[in-house]
Design an enzyme around this catalytic site. Structure first.
Site, PDB file in Angstrom:
ATOM      1  N   HIS A   1       0.596  -1.459  -0.265  1.00  0.00           N
ATOM      2  CA  HIS A   1      -0.127  -0.186   0.039  1.00  0.00           C
ATOM      3  C   HIS A   1       0.679   1.500   0.242  1.00  0.00           C
ATOM      4  CE1 HIS A   1      -3.464   2.475   1.340  1.00  0.00           C
ATOM      5  NE2 HIS A   1      -4.148   1.974   0.871  1.00  0.00           N
TER       6      HIS A   1
ATOM      7  N   ASP B   1      -7.894  -5.391  -0.077  1.00  0.00           N
ATOM      8  CA  ASP B   1      -8.054  -5.903  -1.160  1.00  0.00           C
ATOM      9  C   ASP B   1      -8.431  -7.489  -0.861  1.00  0.00           C
ATOM     10  OD1 ASP B   1      -7.474  -2.993  -3.002  1.00  0.00           O
ATOM     11  OD2 ASP B   1      -9.606  -4.538  -3.162  1.00  0.00           O
TER      12      ASP B   1
HETATM   13  C1  SDX Z   1      -6.451   0.108  -2.841  1.00  0.00           C
HETATM   14  O1  SDX Z   1      -3.957   4.509  -2.001  1.00  0.00           O
HETATM   15  C2  SDX Z   1      -5.004   3.536  -1.762  1.00  0.00           C
HETATM   16  O2  SDX Z   1      -5.414   4.531  -0.781  1.00  0.00           O
HETATM   17  C3  SDX Z   1      -6.007   2.771  -1.968  1.00  0.00           C
HETATM   18  C4  SDX Z   1      -6.533   2.093  -1.786  1.00  0.00           C
HETATM   19  C5  SDX Z   1      -8.619   3.020  -1.354  1.00  0.00           C
HETATM   20  O3  SDX Z   1      -9.000   2.336  -0.551  1.00  0.00           O
HETATM   21  O4  SDX Z   1      -8.048   3.141  -2.012  1.00  0.00           O
HETATM   22  O5  SDX Z   1      -6.422   1.671   0.029  1.00  0.00           O
HETATM   23  C6  SDX Z   1      -7.436   0.944  -2.094  1.00  0.00           C
HETATM   24  O6  SDX Z   1      -5.541   0.639  -4.143  1.00  0.00           O
HETATM   25  C7  SDX Z   1      -5.539  -0.569  -2.392  1.00  0.00           C
HETATM   26  C8  SDX Z   1      -4.352  -1.690  -3.256  1.00  0.00           C
HETATM   27  C9  SDX Z   1      -4.342  -2.340  -3.823  1.00  0.00           C
HETATM   28  N1  SDX Z   1      -3.748  -2.783  -4.828  1.00  0.00           N
HETATM   29  C10 SDX Z   1      -2.925  -3.982  -4.749  1.00  0.00           C
HETATM   30  O7  SDX Z   1      -3.281  -4.790  -3.823  1.00  0.00           O
HETATM   31  C11 SDX Z   1      -1.970  -3.865  -6.281  1.00  0.00           C
HETATM   32  C12 SDX Z   1       0.002  -5.314  -5.097  1.00  0.00           C
HETATM   33  N2  SDX Z   1       0.008  -3.801  -4.901  1.00  0.00           N
HETATM   34  C13 SDX Z   1       0.362  -3.080  -5.371  1.00  0.00           C
HETATM   35  O8  SDX Z   1       0.992  -2.924  -6.935  1.00  0.00           O
HETATM   36  C14 SDX Z   1       1.634  -1.992  -5.410  1.00  0.00           C
HETATM   37  O9  SDX Z   1       2.119  -1.940  -3.488  1.00  0.00           O
HETATM   38  C15 SDX Z   1       0.620  -0.491  -4.491  1.00  0.00           C
HETATM   39  C16 SDX Z   1       0.111  -0.264  -6.152  1.00  0.00           C
HETATM   40  C17 SDX Z   1      -0.817  -1.218  -3.844  1.00  0.00           C
HETATM   41  C18 SDX Z   1       1.109   0.535  -3.787  1.00  0.00           C
HETATM   42  O10 SDX Z   1       2.139   0.574  -5.143  1.00  0.00           O
HETATM   43  P1  SDX Z   1       3.774   1.880  -4.331  1.00  0.00           P
HETATM   44  O11 SDX Z   1       3.117   2.485  -3.335  1.00  0.00           O
HETATM   45  O12 SDX Z   1       4.000   2.864  -6.056  1.00  0.00           O
HETATM   46  O13 SDX Z   1       4.797   0.987  -3.445  1.00  0.00           O
HETATM   47  P2  SDX Z   1       6.264   0.772  -4.867  1.00  0.00           P
HETATM   48  O14 SDX Z   1       5.538   0.100  -6.749  1.00  0.00           O
HETATM   49  O15 SDX Z   1       7.059   1.256  -6.041  1.00  0.00           O
HETATM   50  O16 SDX Z   1       6.932  -0.425  -4.355  1.00  0.00           O
HETATM   51  C19 SDX Z   1       7.417  -0.895  -3.826  1.00  0.00           C
HETATM   52  C20 SDX Z   1       8.350  -1.522  -3.652  1.00  0.00           C
HETATM   53  C21 SDX Z   1       8.827  -1.708  -4.756  1.00  0.00           C
HETATM   54  O17 SDX Z   1      10.190  -2.659  -5.023  1.00  0.00           O
HETATM   55  P3  SDX Z   1      11.945  -2.511  -5.046  1.00  0.00           P
HETATM   56  O18 SDX Z   1      11.660  -1.181  -6.381  1.00  0.00           O
HETATM   57  O19 SDX Z   1      11.390  -1.624  -3.931  1.00  0.00           O
HETATM   58  O20 SDX Z   1      12.777  -3.506  -5.055  1.00  0.00           O
HETATM   59  O21 SDX Z   1       7.672  -2.850  -2.707  1.00  0.00           O
HETATM   60  C22 SDX Z   1       7.445  -3.796  -4.065  1.00  0.00           C
HETATM   61  C23 SDX Z   1       7.814  -2.923  -5.650  1.00  0.00           C
HETATM   62  O22 SDX Z   1       8.778  -4.226  -6.636  1.00  0.00           O
HETATM   63  N3  SDX Z   1       6.567  -4.353  -4.138  1.00  0.00           N
HETATM   64  C24 SDX Z   1       5.813  -5.817  -4.386  1.00  0.00           C
HETATM   65  C25 SDX Z   1       4.234  -5.281  -3.862  1.00  0.00           C
HETATM   66  N4  SDX Z   1       3.870  -4.016  -3.581  1.00  0.00           N
HETATM   67  C26 SDX Z   1       4.996  -3.426  -4.099  1.00  0.00           C
HETATM   68  N5  SDX Z   1       6.154  -6.438  -4.847  1.00  0.00           N
HETATM   69  C27 SDX Z   1       5.554  -7.543  -4.557  1.00  0.00           C
HETATM   70  N6  SDX Z   1       3.463  -7.760  -4.455  1.00  0.00           N
HETATM   71  C28 SDX Z   1       3.430  -6.313  -4.593  1.00  0.00           C
HETATM   72  N7  SDX Z   1       2.146  -6.257  -4.331  1.00  0.00           N
END
Ligand code: SDX
Length: 420
Positions: free
Chosen positions: A306, A363
């Protein structure tokens, strides 16, 4: 908000930038005069570190896993209110008294019918159309049937428009589902409360009357409350941005629906169940944990991570427990819950996830409950949107009331110049 300053030393000059402090102690540097004083702007792609506005609606502490609507913790609202009372709280800043609650309930009932001409719109969508695309289109189309609220003065009309969007969306969602399974639509009833009415429209049929179970009504109220708002998330930012151009409320909400449908946002609840299905078939949780860590793979653990929560999403904690209790009380078993639990356990032990503060988010478990309720996977994000409507509308009202200027960020140009 106390006035102190941050000092920026640049080009031999010392620029004082005022600090603003929120009621929960958050501190921001007000850069409103930066460009005038220095010719410079700040750059922060995806606004990772930028507060876009002042807001009184929702507070999140991402480090402590705190979520409060209008100062009330969500777990308290789940315990003590129904969804429409929390919706009223978000829209008006306080929980309704009996009279206000009854008036809001009547407004929702009186605005629950779809204009009959709109019913035929469904016939023009391809059978396999995703319900989120249908909903974004139909909500936008509402503005062609109903007078738009005057965005320049938040009169009583806003409450009617808000009730109409929340109530008509519920009817539209049920109609979209019935059409997708080839059954006749079921109209809203005046004698059923909000959530029971939705369940009846979804599952009643002329040949098999729907048996309303209190557990189903209770769990639906709880899920809608937990999804009702989440401060400046992607879809709420879309609503505030589109609304700042004084676009009508229906089209503004349609923009929020479109943003929420993304798999990185609300679309994740459907993607989680797809992922858990794959893992259940494969039987190898560790393989998917490793894939999620592999930078050469685009696979991510859906429902994990998140932007704001760097600990367990408080909503996920409640939904996980409710998932277990609901399956128990409904005497149901879903192997997917065991897969989800095993996946969570493995991930939370793994250095990759620990180092990046990646925990289950709202989710991760919600889809398992929707499945148990009989709601099809392609409707999961529609459920999220139904819940988020009062949050979006509350933010739109707050933005309009603050006489917000049209949202128009700057950029840093790095393209071709006449010289190169
Ligand atoms: C919602 O914003 C809100 O409040 C949203 C929400 C709401 O109520 O409105 O809470 C609802 O959208 C919840 C999120 C649902 N999405 C997912 O579950 C999709 C999977 N999660 C990710 O794609 C990710 O965690 C996000 C999109 C939720 C957040 O992404 P960020 O903040 O942009 O973080 P990032 O992509 O820069 O990740 C940081 C690191 C990266 O690794 P490095 O580059 O540091 O090596 O964490 C890793 C990412 O690769 N990472 C993951 C991951 N999420 C982040 N690696 C594997 N699996 C994951 N799910």
């Amino acid at each position: 908000m106390t006035k102190e300053f941050a000092t920026l030393n640049y080009d031999g000059k010392e620029i004082k930038l005022p600090l603003v402090v929120g009621t929960e102690g958050e501190v921001a540097i007000d850069i409103g005069t930066l460009r005038k004083e220095t010719g410079m702007v700040t750059i922060d792609p995806s606004f990772m570190n930028t507060a876009a506005c002042f807001s009184k609606i929702t507070f999140i502490d991402g480090e402590k896993g705190v979520l409060r609507y209008r100062g009330i913790p969500v777990d308290e609202l789940v315990e003590k209110t129904r969804f429409i009372e929390t919706a009223y709280l978000l829209l008006h800043g306080k929980l309704p008294n009996e009279d206000q609650g009854n008036k809001f309930s009547t407004l929702l009932t009186e605005n629950s019918l779809l204009h009959e001409d709109m019913r035929h719109f469904f016939d023009r969508f391809p059978r396999g159309a995703h319900p989120m695309s249908i909903m974004a289109t139909m909500v936008n189309a509402l503005s062609t049937f109903y007078p738009n609220v005057d965005t320049l003065s938040l009169r009583e009309a806003v409450d009617t428009s808000a009730a109409r969007i929340i109530s008509t969306f519920r009817t539209l969602a049920a109609f979209a589902y019935k059409r997708s399974i080839g059954e006749p639509v079921v109209y809203p009833r005046h004698d059923l409360p909000f959530c029971a009415n939705f369940l009846n429209m979804m599952f009643d049929s002329p040949v098999k009357p729907y048996e309303m179970k209190p557990e189903m009504v209770r769990i639906l109220n709880s899920l809608l409350i937990l999804h009702a708002d989440h401060e400046q998330n992607c879809s709420t930012t879309a609503v505030r941005t589109v609304g700042s151009a004084q676009v009508n409320l229906y089209a503004t909400i349609s923009a929020g629906i479109a943003a929420l449908s993304g798999p990185l946002h609300g679309g994740a609840n459907q993607a989680v169940v797809d992922m858990l299905n794959r893992i259940a078939k494969d039987g190898n949780v560790k393989k998917y944990i490793d894939k999620a860590k592999d930078k050469n793979s685009s696979f991510r653990l859906m429902g994990f991570g998140h932007r704001v929560y760097k600990t367990y999403d408080p909503r996920a904690k409640i939904i996980k427990q409710q998932c277990h209790d609901f399956l128990d009380v409904m005497n149901m078993d879903d192997p997917m819950l065991n897969v989800a639990r095993e996946l969570e356990e493995e991930a939370l032990k793994d250095e990759y996830f620990i180092k990046r503060n990646l925990y289950p988010n709202v989710d991760f478990y919600s889809g398992i409950i929707y499945r148990a309720m009989g709601i099809p996977e392609n409707m999961f994000t529609v459920m999220f949107a139904l819940a988020r409507l009062p949050g979006w509308i509350a933010h739109w009202k707050e933005m309009i009331k603050s006489n917000s200027k049209i949202t128009r960020p700057r950029q840093i140009y790095i393209g071709k110049t006449p010289k190169n």
